[in-house]
Motif scaffolding. Structure first.
Motif, PDB file in Angstrom:
ATOM      1  N   LEU A  27      -2.124  -2.767  -0.246  1.00 25.13           N
ATOM      2  CA  LEU A  27      -2.450  -3.922   0.596  1.00 25.13           C
ATOM      3  C   LEU A  27      -3.092  -3.453   1.897  1.00 25.13           C
ATOM      4  CD1 LEU A  27      -2.244  -6.999   1.100  1.00 25.13           C
ATOM      5  CD2 LEU A  27      -0.046  -6.576   2.174  1.00 25.13           C
ATOM      6  N   VAL A  86      -6.711  -4.649   3.084  1.00 21.30           N
ATOM      7  CA  VAL A  86      -6.860  -5.355   4.352  1.00 21.30           C
ATOM      8  C   VAL A  86      -7.837  -4.603   5.252  1.00 21.30           C
ATOM      9  CG1 VAL A  86      -5.670  -5.947   6.486  1.00 21.30           C
ATOM     10  CG2 VAL A  86      -4.638  -6.517   4.301  1.00 21.30           C
ATOM     11  N   ARG A 140      -8.469  -9.693  -2.585  1.00 18.42           N
ATOM     12  CA  ARG A 140      -7.528  -9.340  -3.635  1.00 18.42           C
ATOM     13  C   ARG A 140      -7.611 -10.326  -4.786  1.00 18.42           C
ATOM     14  NH1 ARG A 140      -2.604  -9.753  -0.172  1.00 18.42           N
ATOM     15  NH2 ARG A 140      -4.064 -10.405   1.419  1.00 18.42           N
ATOM     16  N   PHE A 151       1.712  -7.581  -4.100  1.00 19.77           N
ATOM     17  CA  PHE A 151       0.946  -7.076  -2.963  1.00 19.77           C
ATOM     18  C   PHE A 151      -0.560  -7.085  -3.219  1.00 19.77           C
ATOM     19  CE2 PHE A 151       4.996  -5.380  -1.501  1.00 19.77           C
ATOM     20  CZ  PHE A 151       4.873  -5.480  -0.131  1.00 19.77           C
ATOM     21  N   SER A 202      -2.254  -9.255  -5.507  1.00 19.55           N
ATOM     22  CA  SER A 202      -2.707 -10.339  -6.374  1.00 19.55           C
ATOM     23  C   SER A 202      -3.697 -11.318  -5.770  1.00 19.55           C
ATOM     24  CB  SER A 202      -1.493 -11.111  -6.878  1.00 19.55           C
ATOM     25  OG  SER A 202      -0.868 -11.729  -5.784  1.00 19.55           O
ATOM     26  N   GLY A 203      -3.705 -11.505  -4.455  1.00 18.28           N
ATOM     27  CA  GLY A 203      -4.547 -12.574  -3.926  1.00 18.28           C
ATOM     28  C   GLY A 203      -4.135 -13.899  -4.523  1.00 18.28           C
ATOM     29  N   THR A 204      -5.088 -14.656  -5.052  1.00 14.03           N
ATOM     30  CA  THR A 204      -4.726 -15.957  -5.610  1.00 14.03           C
ATOM     31  C   THR A 204      -4.560 -15.906  -7.121  1.00 14.03           C
ATOM     32  OG1 THR A 204      -7.069 -16.518  -5.646  1.00 14.03           O
ATOM     33  CG2 THR A 204      -5.799 -17.294  -3.774  1.00 14.03           C
TER      34      THR A 204
END
Lengths: 388, 286, 258
Positions: free
Chosen positions: C123, C127, C133, C212, C214-216
């Motif tokens: 992550l 970031v 993600r 950590f 996956s995003g959406t």
């Protein structure tokens, strides 16, 4: 407070907010609206991020929307909590990239406020929302968290109050003070969300969360810590209190109205406490980087026709912002038969879904926080549920 | 030909090695860097070598750190005590049913561990199948509960990571040459002596691997504490998780993660040195 | 003298059985509640037997998508880890090369690091570089972890092989590729299979690292985790049961091949 006075208060608040809205850096200025929507066209596709359980399992509402408008909707239950959701969409929004969704549902609160302030949301062209203009219930127009509905229209609302299991609690629960009673040591559930928890701490001191000041926060936090350290709180819940209160692991707990309504257990009752309860709203909003903002706007408006909204409310069981839905639910109940008739009759009569004016009068919103206040507020309330 | 032979290992290593570099080495470096930055989600983060992230994180959440290591330790001890006899029995006495028992012990791994933890919640609930009857018969006091306590979290951790302990011990015992035991008996060593002098020492590499494989994930777990724990059972994993996701406090969260990693790795190396075991890879490999 | 050991043995045997029962108990609960005829959103009280959740398995569109994501990610990451990890394992087992110690150390770190730290570091990187993600990042992360396990199992198998077999093939004039395909590959296949099974099981059940990265994008464990808040529908139990059955069958088949 009588309903009449509540209405006056609302009007006053509305005026004050309309004034204060002028100070919001002109983000929602009409020129912005015009320039955002200039050249935006319908694409016939729409992707929508929502919370789980916020649309029928068979997606009936979407099917009829698609039939009415020809817009195909990709619907995802992509949102579980506001903090993580904001963490996920922030990077692409800051970079001006699409988040993969044209429409999302955000609760009023810290993250929505951040999205507003950072200009992550498309300003709504209210002239293209005639159904909203015609059918939005007065208490859901021009909300304090989004003056003039500049960026959002409500999707569903709910009340944070107290749920208690009458199998174990042999008195009537009417107030937040009872959540602090040593009598219920180890049997009280509180919410872990800092805004929810903070608001209840403030209510317990007789302070209106919406107008509370940092010293009030400190006092409320101390009170909540005392409650925790005395062993009264069994657990701080995100949403799994529903299980716990119906099984009897906790006897009384902070709870959301819609959850309690959906519970099959008739033993669990929901009350809006005498000190006050929280009215929260999940809002439809369009990320500025949306690929199909026009289609998103179309859906927003379509949902505000009472006939379109009623089936949704009949499934979701939260408070709808659309006026006139209750009449439709009652009519549907009269037409239905058997179990469905019972369900719809109960829904039409429920004060959890259609709250009474006296309940509404006791409801407050979360404290609206500037960026500085926000870190302070979170610093005060967040560690409590984490045991620190 | 000699040239390509010298090149061959590099060609074999390169694709996989590159992947590990990009998705493990670089991320850890980025986490180290992020742990010294200041800023917030909105204004972005800047490198300021802000060492206070470490001291702030530890002073606010030091108790959660200590609790995690303590819970991890207790769960590991319990796992060891529970796993050893079973591993012993399967390795030496199960005969042809060996693989069946091994499979049975591994079976929980075929079910999502979130789902397993949820199922535990169902079993342990106050009026559930276990506590309900106990209370009704007056065996436990009426306000006794397991769910939302440290006991539930430790029990959950023990349950979750038990197979991690059974397997390596079993492997070590299975490799043990039975002739050694026979020899010990021939030398008139009793059962206890044979176990203490022959079996136990030879199974130590397995115990070592099991302890590491249990303690590391158990002390950094957060699902058990979240689902089974109460307000005083927050583990460092919960804090780190919440700081990343709910607060967007990436620097402090990174500092806490980095500290966790450092403590656990240092612990493993010290432990390995004390036990004289070399290379965990040799003992963990099936 | 002859009876005592038998009694002792049966005590240990009984103990092992009890331990096994304890391990299996929640799974039994999970399977049972997949047949529960619930009416509300909560699935915790037995309300009667039904098969309707099996016939309405796909009634929750997002759950179906999550399950498909989990399956495809597990399959793809296992395939990629096999392709990348097998050569790595072979190289470590039979070649000396610069960076060998470093590679071994990295593999050790990946296996020894808490998942939480692996997820957090990924992550941090995403970031820092503003990488959105989603599905690809989950796949990359799972592949990374799986490579470590794949390499370890292949290496463990390959070190036990007799190098003279390959030398013999070389003496007989076999060029590198056929030599690999006909001699080395069949010999390390059990290691590859074990590694692939491990990789697949780890990937399909992974919650922490996925959360950590996956995003959406939603996978099955993430969906289940989210559903614990509002009430886990019985379809989740059904899916869990089916995956459980499939994994058990697969393992039995692999074990038999060995």
């Amino acid at each position: 407070m009588s309903p009449v006075r509540r209405r006056d208060a609302l009007r006053l608040a509305g005026a004050a907010l309309a004034l204060s809205a002028c100070g919001v850096k002109g983000r929602a200025a009409s020129t912005d609206v015009a320039s955002f929507w200039a050249g935006k066209r319908r694409t016939g596709r729409l992707s929508w991020a929502n919370w789980p359980g916020y649309l029928e399992d068979d997606r009936a509402t979407l099917t009829s929307f698609e039939k009415d408008t020809g817009i195909r909707v990709a619907y995802r239950e992509a949102i579980q909590e506001m903090g993580p959701w904001f963490g996920k969409i922030r990077a692409p929004l800051a970079a001006g990239q699409s988040i993969g969704f044209d429409l999302m549902v955000m609760t009023n609160g810290i993250q929505l406020e951040q999205c507003r302030r950072l200009g992550y949301l498309a300003p709504l062209d209210l002239s293209r929302l005639p159904n909203f203009a015609a059918h939005a219930a007065p208490e859901f127009r021009n909300p304090s968290y989004d003056p003039g509905n500049a960026f959002t229209v409500p999707y569903e609302s709910g009340i944070t109050g107290i749920a208690y299991n009458t199998k174990y609690v042999d008195e009537e629960i009417t107030s937040i003070a009872q959540l602090f009673s040593p009598k219920y040591r180890g049997r009280v559930g509180m919410m872990s969300d800092a805004q929810e928890l903070g608001s209840f701490g403030l209510f317990s001191l007789g302070v209106d969360p919406e107008t509370s000041r940092p010293p009030d926060w400190e006092k409320a936090a101390a009170r909540l810590r005392e409650q925790r350290d005395a062993g009264i709180v069994r657990k701080y819940y995100t949403q799994d209190y529903v299980d716990a209160v119906s099984k009897g692991d906790v006897w009384l707990t902070m709870a959301w109205s819609g959850d309690v309504y959906t519970l099959t257990s008739p033993d669990v009752k929901f009350v809006v406490p005498s000190e006050g309860g929280t009215l929260w709203t999940d809002n439809l909003c369009i990320p500025r980087t949306a690929v199909s903002p026009v289609d998103a706007l179309t859906l927003m408006d379509w949902l505000y026709l009472p006939a379109h909204n009623a089936p949704l409310t009949e499934f979701v069981n939260y408070i709808t912002p659309v006026a006139g839905v209750r009449e439709i639910v009652r009519r549907d109940a009269a037409r239905a038969a058997g179990r469905e008739r019972d369900d719809l009759t109960r829904l039409g009569a429920s004060p959890l879904v259609f709250p009474s004016p006296s309940d509404m009068a006791r409801l407050r919103r979360y404290r609206r926080l500037s960026p500085d206040e926000q870190s302070r507020y979170l610093g005060v309330f967040e560690p409590i549920a984490r045991g620190s | 030909m000699p040239f390509s032979r010298r090149l061959a290992p590099y060609l074999l290593v390169l694709p996989g090695g590159l992947w590990l570099a990009v998705f493990f080495v670089v991320p850890v470096a980025m986490m180290a860097s992020l742990s010294l930055q200041t800023g917030n989600l909105i204004d972005g983060f800047r490198q300021t070598f802000h060492w206070q992230n470490y001291t702030d994180g530890l002073s606010t959440y030091g108790d959660a750190f200590v609790r995690s290591l303590w819970y991890g330790f207790l769960a590991t001890i319990l796992c060891l005590a529970l796993a050893y006899p079973a591993a012993y029995w399967i390795a030496f006495r199960a005969g042809p049913r060996k693989s069946t028992y091994l499979l049975l012990l591994l079976i929980p791994y075929f079910v999502s561990f979130v789902l397993r933890t949820v199922a535990w919640k169902l079993v342990l609930t106050d009026n559930g199948p276990v506590l309900g009857p106990l209370r009704d018969h007056g065996i436990v006091p009426s306000d006794f509960h397991v769910l939302d306590t440290g006991t539930a979290v430790i029990a959950g951790l023990t349950y979750t990571y038990l197979p991690f302990m059974v397997l390596p011990i079993y492997v070590a015992l299975e490799r043990l040459d039975p002739r050694l035991i026979e020899a010990a008996h021939d030398l008139h060593a009793g059962r206890a002596a044979t176990f203490a002098r022959v079996v136990l020492p030879l199974s130590l590499p397995g115990v070592f691997a099991g302890v590491v494989m249990t303690f590391v994930p158990a002390s950094s777990d957060y699902v058990n504490a979240e689902i089974l724990g109460g307000p005083r059972n927050t583990m460092i994993g919960n804090v780190i998780q919440a700081q990343y996701f709910d607060d967007g406090a990436y620097p402090v969260a990174s500092a806490l993660s980095f500290t966790l990693m450092a403590i656990l790795l240092a612990g493993i190396f010290l432990y390995a040195r004390a036990l004289g075991t070399r290379g965990i890879l040799d003992t963990t490999a099936p | 003298m002859t009876t005592r050991p038998t009694r002792r043995l049966s005590a240990l045997h009984l103990y092992t059985l009890l331990l096994t029962a304890w391990l299996i108990l929640p799974i039994a609960v999970m399977i049972l509640f997949g047949f529960n005829d619930v009416h509300g959103k909560q699935n915790f009280r037995w309300e009667g037997f039904t098969l309707k959740w099996y016939t309405h398995l796909l009634a929750k569109p997002d759950l179906t998508i999550a399950a498909i994501n989990s399956l495809t990610i597990a399959t793809l990451s296992t395939a990629m880890a096999t392709a990348l990890g097998t050569p790595l394992g072979l190289a470590l087992a039979r070649h000396k090369f610069r960076g060998r110690a470093t590679t071994t150390a990295v593999l050790f770190l990946i296996i020894a690091c808490p998942e939480l730290v692996l997820g957090a570091s990924l992550l941090s990187m995403f970031v820092t570089f503003n990488i959105p993600r989603g599905y690809p990042t989950i796949l990359a992360a799972h592949t990374m972890v799986s490579i470590a396990f794949m390499t370890t199992t292949v290496r463990a198998r390959a070190v036990t092989l007799d190098p003279s077999l390959e030398e013999a093939a070389e003496d007989l004039g076999a060029t590198p590729w056929p030599r690999f395909r006909l001699i080395t590959l069949p010999l390390v296949t059990p290691g590859i299979l074990a590694g692939a099974l491990l990789a697949f099981v780890l990937s399909i059940d992974d919650f922490v690292i996925t959360n950590f990265t996956s995003g959406t994008t939603i996978t099955l464990p993430l969906w289940i985790w989210a559903s614990t808040r509002t009430g886990t529908p019985p379809q989740v139990n059904v899916l869990g049961t089916l995956i459980f059955a499939a994994a058990t069958t697969l393992t039995l088949l692999t074990a038999r091949r060995k």
